[in-house]
Design a protein around this motif. Structure first.
Motif, short mmCIF file in Angstrom:
data_model
loop_
_atom_site.label_atom_id
_atom_site.label_comp_id
_atom_site.label_asym_id
_atom_site.label_seq_id
_atom_site.Cartn_x
_atom_site.Cartn_y
_atom_site.Cartn_z
N MET A 150 -50.21 31.43 -105.19
CA MET A 150 -48.84 31.14 -104.40
C MET A 150 -47.84 32.40 -104.59
SD MET A 150 -48.85 28.69 -102.51
CE MET A 150 -47.58 27.77 -101.60
N ILE A 204 -48.48 34.69 -101.90
CA ILE A 204 -48.03 34.32 -100.39
C ILE A 204 -46.48 34.19 -100.46
CG2 ILE A 204 -47.74 31.63 -101.17
CD1 ILE A 204 -49.79 33.18 -98.03
N ARG A 209 -45.32 36.47 -97.31
CA ARG A 209 -44.95 35.68 -96.32
C ARG A 209 -44.05 35.99 -95.21
NH1 ARG A 209 -40.60 31.41 -99.26
NH2 ARG A 209 -39.23 33.17 -99.94
N TRP A 210 -43.12 37.16 -95.58
CA TRP A 210 -42.14 37.72 -94.75
C TRP A 210 -42.82 38.66 -93.61
CZ3 TRP A 210 -37.64 35.53 -93.95
CH2 TRP A 210 -37.05 34.79 -95.21
N LEU A 265 -46.33 37.12 -87.08
CA LEU A 265 -46.72 36.10 -86.16
C LEU A 265 -45.46 35.97 -85.00
CD1 LEU A 265 -48.10 33.10 -88.11
CD2 LEU A 265 -48.80 33.76 -85.85
N LEU A 266 -44.36 35.88 -85.32
CA LEU A 266 -42.93 35.53 -84.75
C LEU A 266 -42.85 36.47 -83.80
CD1 LEU A 266 -39.95 34.45 -86.71
CD2 LEU A 266 -41.11 33.31 -84.81
N ALA A 294 -45.42 36.38 -80.92
CA ALA A 294 -45.46 35.18 -80.15
C ALA A 294 -44.30 35.49 -79.15
CB ALA A 294 -44.81 34.03 -81.05
N LEU A 295 -43.37 36.31 -79.64
CA LEU A 295 -42.25 36.74 -78.29
C LEU A 295 -42.87 37.80 -77.41
CD1 LEU A 295 -38.93 36.83 -79.90
CD2 LEU A 295 -39.71 35.92 -77.84
N ILE A 338 -45.98 38.15 -76.73
CA ILE A 338 -46.98 37.71 -75.73
C ILE A 338 -46.45 36.47 -74.80
CG2 ILE A 338 -49.32 35.78 -75.73
CD1 ILE A 338 -49.97 37.24 -78.19
N GLY A 339 -45.62 35.83 -75.15
CA GLY A 339 -44.56 34.67 -74.30
C GLY A 339 -43.94 35.54 -73.25
N PHE A 372 -36.07 33.74 -90.11
CA PHE A 372 -37.06 33.32 -89.09
C PHE A 372 -37.08 31.90 -88.47
CE2 PHE A 372 -40.61 36.31 -91.24
CZ PHE A 372 -39.90 37.56 -90.78
N PHE A 378 -37.32 31.76 -84.75
CA PHE A 378 -38.23 30.64 -84.08
C PHE A 378 -37.45 29.72 -83.14
CE2 PHE A 378 -39.29 26.29 -84.56
CZ PHE A 378 -40.57 26.40 -84.02
N GLY A 411 -47.07 31.98 -76.18
CA GLY A 411 -46.36 32.49 -77.11
C GLY A 411 -45.68 31.23 -77.90
N LEU A 452 -48.13 30.32 -80.41
CA LEU A 452 -48.03 31.28 -81.52
C LEU A 452 -46.61 30.74 -82.55
CD1 LEU A 452 -49.20 34.62 -80.12
CD2 LEU A 452 -50.39 33.29 -81.96
N LEU A 453 -45.65 30.46 -81.71
CA LEU A 453 -44.72 30.01 -82.55
C LEU A 453 -44.65 28.87 -83.36
CD1 LEU A 453 -41.73 30.63 -79.78
CD2 LEU A 453 -42.08 31.80 -81.79
N LEU A 509 -47.82 27.71 -84.29
CA LEU A 509 -48.53 28.30 -85.40
C LEU A 509 -47.75 28.88 -86.57
CD1 LEU A 509 -51.83 29.72 -83.92
CD2 LEU A 509 -51.42 27.28 -85.12
N PHE A 510 -46.82 29.63 -86.08
CA PHE A 510 -45.89 30.43 -87.30
C PHE A 510 -45.12 29.08 -87.91
CE2 PHE A 510 -41.49 30.68 -88.04
CZ PHE A 510 -41.39 31.67 -89.01
N PHE A 540 -47.03 27.61 -90.52
CA PHE A 540 -47.29 28.29 -91.64
C PHE A 540 -46.07 28.39 -92.43
CE2 PHE A 540 -46.42 32.91 -92.94
CZ PHE A 540 -47.28 33.12 -93.80
N TRP A 541 -44.82 28.53 -91.90
CA TRP A 541 -43.46 28.54 -92.62
C TRP A 541 -43.28 27.20 -93.08
CZ3 TRP A 541 -42.16 32.86 -93.82
CH2 TRP A 541 -40.75 33.46 -94.23
N PHE A 564 -45.10 25.46 -94.68
CA PHE A 564 -45.58 25.47 -96.16
C PHE A 564 -45.22 26.36 -97.04
CE2 PHE A 564 -48.77 23.20 -93.39
CZ PHE A 564 -49.05 21.95 -94.21
N VAL A 565 -44.82 27.75 -96.54
CA VAL A 565 -44.62 28.78 -97.32
C VAL A 565 -43.06 29.38 -97.20
CG1 VAL A 565 -46.94 29.64 -97.66
CG2 VAL A 565 -45.55 30.77 -95.81
N GLY A 566 -42.45 28.77 -96.34
CA GLY A 566 -41.10 29.48 -95.95
C GLY A 566 -40.15 28.97 -96.86
#
Lengths: 151, 191, 208
Positions: B1, B4, B8-9, B15-16, B19-20, B22-23, C25, C29, C57, C60-61, C63-64, C67-68, C70-72
């Motif tokens: 933990m 992670i 995490r950042w 990921l973020l 996403a943008l 590709i979107g 984030f 998001f 997109g 993936l958002l 999915l993010f 993820f967030w 659990f760990v955000g």
């Protein structure tokens, strides 16, 4: 015989006449000449029909066949050549089932008509079957071709 | 933990941002294809729609429905029953029929030349498909917003869904893109 | 200003009345999702590339966000807003009585909406990818999922799209109602990330 040789082609062979006379002649002759112009494809077919026993063709007799209606149990219950092609084949026709426009059959309007032997055979066979419920006799086919050619 | 919470950042950021990127990348692709003219292959545009035999033999009584609208098995079924083609005699000599067969097989909706028309295979049995285009599931879906009675059957300039060209202005060239749709007496189809 | 000013160890005057709730984030998001959803919705019948890639997109958002979840940061975690049915009912009742219970992060109703929206979006993206797999496109191309590419699934995808729109309308309605009742602009909070600190927490200076 109804088919007389094309006089315009003879004019063309007397080559040294001045150009404008020739063109004027061609122009004036062009209008009456289409009905009688020798169409080698049609000639060929008529020859074939003659070999099958037809002695004389008439472009007026088939004018009747063109208008004649035949009864059917299936729709359309009354069928005639005119169902799709119309009474005046110098005009566009309309396919009675699909409403697709059919280009004029008359060679005077649509010179590509009666030029492809395969097409003539195909459509005579199909459309006689559709309209009369049977294939046309050589006599009927020859008469029809002559009538179409005269239009 | 512990690990992670450290990564995490960067992980979340990756990921973020992906996403943008590709979107929004669909816009770039769209712009590129229309600028470079590749868009022609993108739409509902049948490849080799101008085959002379196809136009001549299939397009005499109705429009020459593009090969891409039906799967191979449907064309085969149609070609083997030309003497009773929807109650009409549409029989052909063998040579012409074979020529048509090879053209239709090569461009059917389940062929490699189908392009976007591949969607017309959706929801049908490829081995036992309907032979009427209007019975295809995808056709029905694409026309579900069309009022069948008012816009088609009772529209004097249409009459039937089989009249593609009544509304699809470029149907005879094999083009069925939405911006070529003009329903007679109703106007352009803007959706 | 709900909290009194105070002086920290460096003898600087501090205002403790604002609390950081939504980390950057979460906010990126949220507004990215808004943007991509509008794009996907508007292009449903239009250019396919735009629609499909907006969908990727969004996938993936989501999915993010999982993820967030659990760990955000504290208020971003699912554990912070996974309330039971009892709390959700109690909260909705307190809304009706116009005396809403205060929650710093998501309130129980808002938290429930997050789960529903994420689930529906995930389902929607999955259906979309099943549909295009029938055309040999997308991540499911060539898998057994492509046999489900049929007009029924397409209708479902359509319907769920409109269902999502309805959920979003409810979400926005909830935000407006809560903002009015709590006298706090929750939309601004999703931009700046800050909310007012409740009085009883004024002495709590630990950061998330």
């Amino acid at each position: 015989m109804l088919l007389t040789p094309d006089s315009s082609s003879k004019t063309g062979s007397s080559s040294k006449t001045s150009a404008w006379i020739l063109s004027a002649l061609l122009l004036t002759l062009a209008i009456p000449s289409y009905a009688q112009s020798a169409n080698p494809v049609v000639e060929q077919l008529l020859k074939e029909y003659r070999s099958e026993g037809v002695t004389e063709f008439s472009s007026t007799r088939d004018g009747n066949l063109w208008q004649q209606s035949f009864d059917y149990s299936k729709a359309p219950a009354s069928r005639s050549c005119t169902s799709c092609h119309g009474k005046d084949i110098r005009q566009k026709g309309l396919h009675i089932r699909t409403q697709k426009e059919i280009k004029p059959l008359a060679p005077s309007i649509n010179p590509s008509r009666l030029t492809d032997e395969k097409q003539i055979r195909k459509w005579l066979k199909r459309n006689c079957k559709w309209t009369l419920g049977r294939e046309c006799s050589p006599q009927e086919k020859g008469d029809l071709l002559l009538w179409i050619q005269s239009q | 933990m512990k690990l992670i919470t450290k990564i995490r950042w960067p992980l979340g950021g990756a990921l973020l941002s992906s996403a943008l990127v590709i979107g929004l990348s669909g816009f770039a692709q769209q712009a590129q294809s229309s600028w470079w003219g590749e868009g022609h292959e993108e739409g509902y545009r049948a490849k080799n729609a101008g085959n002379p035999t196809h136009i001549e033999e299939c397009g005499a009584c109705h429009i020459a429905y593009p090969a891409q609208l039906l799967p191979k098995a449907a064309w085969q079924e149609i070609l083997s029953n030309l003497d009773n083609h929807f109650d009409e005699d549409a029989s052909l000599d063998d040579a012409t029929r074979d020529e048509l067969a090879s053209f239709l097989m090569k461009h059917a909706s389940d062929s490699e030349n189908a392009g976007k028309f591949k969607k017309f295979t959706r929801g049908i049995e490829l081995q036992n498909p309907p032979i009427q285009i209007t019975e295809l599931k995808y056709f029905e879906r694409k026309h579900d917003e069309i009022n069948h009675q008012r816009m088609v059957i009772n529209n004097p300039d249409v009459g039937s869904f089989s009249q593609c060209q009544a509304c699809h202005e470029k149907a005879e060239q094999g083009i069925f893109d939405e911006d070529t749709v003009n329903i007679p007496n109703f106007g352009r189809w803007d959706d | 200003m709900p909290c009194p000013l105070f002086i920290d160890e460096d003898f600087a005057i501090k205002d403790n009345s604002r609390i950081k709730v939504w980390d950057p984030f979460v906010r990126i998001f949220h507004w990215s999702l808004v943007l991509l959803f509008i794009i996907a919705f508007a292009s449903e019948d239009g250019p396919e590339n735009i629609h499909v890639f907006a969908g990727y997109g969004i996938s993936l958002l989501v999915l993010f966000r999982i993820f967030w979840g659990f760990v955000g940061t504290r208020y971003a975690r699912f554990s912070d807003f996974a309330y039971g049915k009892a709390s959700q009912k109690r909260y909705l009742k307190s809304l009706i009585k116009r005396k809403p219970e205060h929650y710093t992060g998501h309130n129980p109703a808002g938290g429930l909406m997050v789960f529903i929206l994420l689930g529906a979006l995930l389902m929607q993206c999955f259906l979309g990818m099943v549909i295009i797999s029938g055309d040999g496109e997308g991540p499911f191309a060539g898998t057994f999922l492509s046999i489900f590419s049929n007009p029924f699934i397409e209708e479902l995808h359509d319907a769920l799209g409109h269902g999502l729109l309805l959920l979003i309308v409810i979400h926005i309605g909830g935000v407006i109602v809560s903002s009015l009742l709590h006298r706090e602009n929750l939309i601004r909070a999703m931009v700046t990330g800050k909310k007012n600190r409740p009085k009883e927490e004024c002495s709590d200076v630990t950061h998330s």
